[in-house]
Enzyme design. Structure first.
Site, PDB file in Angstrom:
ATOM      1  CB  SER A  58      -0.923   0.016   1.224  1.00 45.09           C
ATOM      2  OG  SER A  58      -0.186   0.347   2.395  1.00 45.09           O
ATOM      3  CB  CYS A  59       0.147   4.646  -1.144  1.00 43.25           C
ATOM      4  SG  CYS A  59       0.252   4.202  -2.881  1.00 43.25           S
ATOM      5  CG  ASP A  60      -0.406   3.956   5.815  1.00 43.52           C
ATOM      6  OD1 ASP A  60       0.479   4.751   6.199  1.00 43.52           O
ATOM      7  OD2 ASP A  60      -1.367   3.618   6.519  1.00 43.52           O
ATOM      8  CG  ASN A 116      -3.625   2.257  -1.350  1.00 41.48           C
ATOM      9  OD1 ASN A 116      -2.434   2.307  -1.048  1.00 41.48           O
ATOM     10  ND2 ASN A 116      -4.230   3.290  -1.863  1.00 41.48           N
TER      11      ASN A 116
END
Length: 372
Positions: A321-323, A360
């Site tokens: 994910s982009c986290d 996401n």
């Protein structure tokens, strides 16, 4: 207590057939865990806590073995009902229930449930009259990995009053229950709880309350990194105590983690790599919003290994994910990896995929039943 572990060749075969990430479940190992508990504590009536892992193959195997089930919501009740599991084989063991859950319990024929307050008694009496209820007592145990007594359980000095109140509302005050907390590392917590419960049973009977059941909850440990918990030895000590002190009641338990954690592997693949601050970072197609959600929700340190040989160095494993929170392992020893290389997580069956999300836009891992 052994753990299910795929070989490198079998993990690769499954990845080729199904893709990754994968949750791979050994129902044979579920059966082995169930039978070990039966063998070590023969008098115990087992209620599998399905919140730990409600995979249909696990529920079906335990149904076939004769297990009962611990449910906490209308959703769990309806899932079991869909598998033709009757309410007689369930205990509604959430001390604070929803009205929807109580209506589902009534419809399914569930008549046994726990409580820890007068408010809960009032709700049960309204929606499931004549239910058999067990008062949950708070057990002090700050050593548990997850201390459930922070949230649930009445103080021991209030238990008799609560049982009497349940009787006045037409319920059958039939038992006492407790939960030592998740991943208990020794039998000491159980033995202290048994002292409390024995005293409460005697007091209850002096007050005209016939206690028939004692539910010892969950807490039996699964194999874990950096822990030396011997589940079989803990069971032996529990069995000795109940044989010596509880011949006059029926004993129940609600194992969850113990039953499913060691029966599941996660297969994940490298989707990217780079150097950051002089260290190798490997990005995986599964992360803490997927199969490794227990890192956030269950304080679990996953045992992850690369299925590749070579000189090892410290690396970081990150999810897809982009986290930036999505770090599966901040430090792990592994060989140099390339895109497509596989990693395997063992003892990953409890509170993992069950709390995963599609954050996401990533799909949930596919579940595969391992054919032994």
């Amino acid at each position: 207590m052994n753990s299910f572990k795929l070989t490198k060749e079998n993990a690769q075969m499954l990845a080729n057939q199904y893709g990754t990430p994968l949750e791979v479940i050994s129902v044979r190992h579920i059966e082995a865990n169930y039978r070990l508990l039966q063998e070590r504590i023969p008098r115990l009536k087992i209620y599998y806590a399905i919140k730990a892992n409600p995979a249909t193959c696990i529920l079906q195997k335990l149904k076939d073995l004769g297990s009962n089930f611990d449910v906490a919501s209308d959703g769990e009740i309806e899932k079991l009902a869909g598998l033709n599991i009757s309410g007689e084989r369930m205990i509604y063991a959430n001390p604070v229930k929803t009205v929807r859950g109580l209506k589902a319990a009534q419809k399914a024929g569930i008549r046994r449930m726990t409580f820890d307050s007068k408010t809960e008694v009032d709700k049960i009496a309204e929606y499931v009259p004549n239910a058999e209820v067990l008062a949950r007592v708070k057990i002090d145990n700050s050593d548990a990995v997850v201390d459930l007594n922070i949230k649930f359980g009445a103080e021991r000095q209030h238990i008799i009053e609560l049982l009497k109140y349940a009787q006045t509302k037409g319920l059958k005050a039939a038992g006492i229950c407790f939960h030592v907390g998740s991943q208990a590392l020794s039998a000491d917590d159980y033995l202290r709880a048994f002292d409390v419960v024995r005293n409460l049973i005697d007091k209850a009977r002096q007050n005209g309350i016939d206690i028939k059941y004692v539910d010892i909850g969950g807490g039996l440990p699964a194999p874990a990194l950096n822990e030396n918990a011997d589940a079989a030895e803990i069971m032996a000590q529990i069995n000795k105590c109940i044989e010596e002190n509880f011949a006059d009641v029926e004993l129940w338990a609600e194992p969850g983690r113990y039953m499913c954690a060691s029966a599941v592997n996660i297969v994940t693949a490298v989707i990217g790599k780079q150097k950051r601050s002089g260290r190798d970072w490997y990005y995986l197609d599964d992360g803490i919003y997927g199969s490794f959600s227990g890192k956030l929700f269950d304080h679990w340190d996953y045992d992850i290994m690369a299925l590749k040989e070579g000189e090892k160095s410290v690396a970081t494993l990150a999810g897809p994910s982009c986290d930036s929170l999505d770090i599966v392992k901040s430090q792990v020893l592994c060989p140099q990896l390339e895109t497509g290389d596989l990693l395997l997580a063992v003892n990953a069956g409890a509170y993992s995929r069950v709390s995963a999300t599609t954050f996401n836009g990533f799909s949930l891992p596919q579940t595969v039943v391992w054919k032994e």
